[in-house]
Design a protein around this motif. Structure first.
Motif, PDB file in Angstrom:
ATOM      1  N   TRP A 197       2.517   3.251   3.636  1.00 29.87           N
ATOM      2  CA  TRP A 197       3.811   2.592   3.532  1.00 29.87           C
ATOM      3  C   TRP A 197       3.781   1.180   4.107  1.00 29.87           C
ATOM      4  O   TRP A 197       4.298   0.243   3.503  1.00 29.87           O
ATOM      5  CB  TRP A 197       4.878   3.423   4.244  1.00 29.87           C
ATOM      6  N   LEU A 198       3.148   1.006   5.260  1.00 27.57           N
ATOM      7  CA  LEU A 198       3.111  -0.307   5.905  1.00 27.57           C
ATOM      8  C   LEU A 198       2.332  -1.320   5.060  1.00 27.57           C
ATOM      9  O   LEU A 198       2.704  -2.492   4.973  1.00 27.57           O
ATOM     10  CB  LEU A 198       2.504  -0.199   7.302  1.00 27.57           C
ATOM     11  N   ASP A 199       1.252  -0.871   4.397  1.00 30.90           N
ATOM     12  CA  ASP A 199       0.481  -1.752   3.528  1.00 30.90           C
ATOM     13  C   ASP A 199       1.337  -2.219   2.346  1.00 30.90           C
ATOM     14  O   ASP A 199       1.334  -3.391   1.983  1.00 30.90           O
ATOM     15  CB  ASP A 199      -0.764  -1.035   2.994  1.00 30.90           C
ATOM     16  N   VAL A 200       2.042  -1.283   1.745  1.00 31.65           N
ATOM     17  CA  VAL A 200       2.907  -1.605   0.606  1.00 31.65           C
ATOM     18  C   VAL A 200       4.017  -2.558   1.046  1.00 31.65           C
ATOM     19  O   VAL A 200       4.289  -3.560   0.385  1.00 31.65           O
ATOM     20  CB  VAL A 200       3.492  -0.316  -0.017  1.00 31.65           C
ATOM     21  N   ALA A 201       4.626  -2.261   2.176  1.00 28.95           N
ATOM     22  CA  ALA A 201       5.707  -3.114   2.687  1.00 28.95           C
ATOM     23  C   ALA A 201       5.209  -4.534   2.949  1.00 28.95           C
ATOM     24  O   ALA A 201       5.901  -5.505   2.631  1.00 28.95           O
ATOM     25  CB  ALA A 201       6.295  -2.515   3.961  1.00 28.95           C
ATOM     26  N   SER A 202       3.997  -4.668   3.498  1.00 30.43           N
ATOM     27  CA  SER A 202       3.480  -6.010   3.779  1.00 30.43           C
ATOM     28  C   SER A 202       3.228  -6.766   2.480  1.00 30.43           C
ATOM     29  O   SER A 202       3.396  -7.985   2.427  1.00 30.43           O
ATOM     30  CB  SER A 202       2.211  -5.954   4.635  1.00 30.43           C
ATOM     31  N   GLY A 203       2.863  -6.058   1.422  1.00 30.39           N
ATOM     32  CA  GLY A 203       2.688  -6.701   0.120  1.00 30.39           C
ATOM     33  C   GLY A 203       3.993  -7.250  -0.420  1.00 30.39           C
ATOM     34  O   GLY A 203       4.057  -8.387  -0.895  1.00 30.39           O
ATOM     35  N   PHE A 204       5.043  -6.451  -0.334  1.00 32.61           N
ATOM     36  CA  PHE A 204       6.344  -6.924  -0.804  1.00 32.61           C
ATOM     37  C   PHE A 204       6.884  -8.026   0.098  1.00 32.61           C
ATOM     38  O   PHE A 204       7.494  -8.979  -0.380  1.00 32.61           O
ATOM     39  CB  PHE A 204       7.330  -5.761  -0.929  1.00 32.61           C
ATOM     40  N   ASP A 205       6.635  -7.929   1.404  1.00 30.61           N
ATOM     41  CA  ASP A 205       7.055  -8.982   2.329  1.00 30.61           C
ATOM     42  C   ASP A 205       6.374 -10.317   2.004  1.00 30.61           C
ATOM     43  O   ASP A 205       6.949 -11.379   2.224  1.00 30.61           O
ATOM     44  CB  ASP A 205       6.739  -8.605   3.776  1.00 30.61           C
ATOM     45  N   ALA A 206       5.152 -10.251   1.485  1.00 36.47           N
ATOM     46  CA  ALA A 206       4.416 -11.473   1.132  1.00 36.47           C
ATOM     47  C   ALA A 206       4.931 -12.092  -0.167  1.00 36.47           C
ATOM     48  O   ALA A 206       4.583 -13.216  -0.492  1.00 36.47           O
ATOM     49  CB  ALA A 206       2.924 -11.165   0.999  1.00 36.47           C
ATOM     50  N   GLY A 207       5.769 -11.335  -0.894  1.00 37.05           N
ATOM     51  CA  GLY A 207       6.352 -11.879  -2.110  1.00 37.05           C
ATOM     52  C   GLY A 207       5.863 -11.237  -3.397  1.00 37.05           C
ATOM     53  O   GLY A 207       6.185 -11.715  -4.483  1.00 37.05           O
ATOM     54  N   ALA A 208       5.091 -10.159  -3.290  1.00 40.71           N
ATOM     55  CA  ALA A 208       4.593  -9.493  -4.495  1.00 40.71           C
ATOM     56  C   ALA A 208       5.747  -8.858  -5.265  1.00 40.71           C
ATOM     57  O   ALA A 208       6.726  -8.410  -4.685  1.00 40.71           O
ATOM     58  CB  ALA A 208       3.578  -8.416  -4.124  1.00 40.71           C
ATOM     59  N   ASP A 209       5.606  -8.843  -6.590  1.00 38.45           N
ATOM     60  CA  ASP A 209       6.590  -8.188  -7.445  1.00 38.45           C
ATOM     61  C   ASP A 209       6.268  -6.715  -7.643  1.00 38.45           C
ATOM     62  O   ASP A 209       7.145  -5.912  -7.923  1.00 38.45           O
ATOM     63  CB  ASP A 209       6.627  -8.876  -8.819  1.00 38.45           C
TER      64      ASP A 209
END
Length: 118
Positions: free
Chosen positions: A81-93
């Motif tokens: 979950w934390l990996d996915v969240a960091s991806g979205f936080d970086a701006g990933a769609d």
């Protein structure tokens, strides 16, 4: 963009099989340069890269007005979950965890590129 030549070729082959023009880069710096020279309809970035992480490339694309609107999919072998969240936080769609099927990748790219048209 992927630092693993095998994965890079697999992703490129899958996208080409879906009728998508593909340009590849094996480093984040090369990918950023390419995105500025010929902005892609969609960027597919591996999180793990040798010079810049996919997250750093994602942030750099988002922070530049010329590339801020490029849809971005992050690929990773880490699906916590934390990996996915960091991806979205970086701006990933979108975020795709390896292993994934060819159809999953094509569907996600199609969804992001279709939403940006018309």
């Amino acid at each position: 963009m992927d630092d693993d030549p095998t994965m890079l070729e697999i992703v490129a082959t899958v996208l080409r099989s879906g009728g998508i023009d593909v340009s590849t880069s094996s480093t984040g710096i090369d990918g950023l340069r390419a995105a500025h020279e010929h902005p892609p309809d969609c960027a597919v970035l591996d999180v793990t890269m040798p010079d810049m992480t996919g997250l750093e490339v994602c942030r750099a694309l988002r922070d530049d007005a010329e590339t801020a609107d490029i849809p971005i999919i992050l690929l990773t072998g880490r699906g916590q979950w934390l990996d996915v969240a960091s991806g979205f936080d970086a701006g990933a769609d979108d975020y795709l965890v390896k292993p994934f099927t060819a159809q999953e990748l094509l569907t996600r790219v199609d969804a992001l590129t279709a939403s940006g048209q018309g």
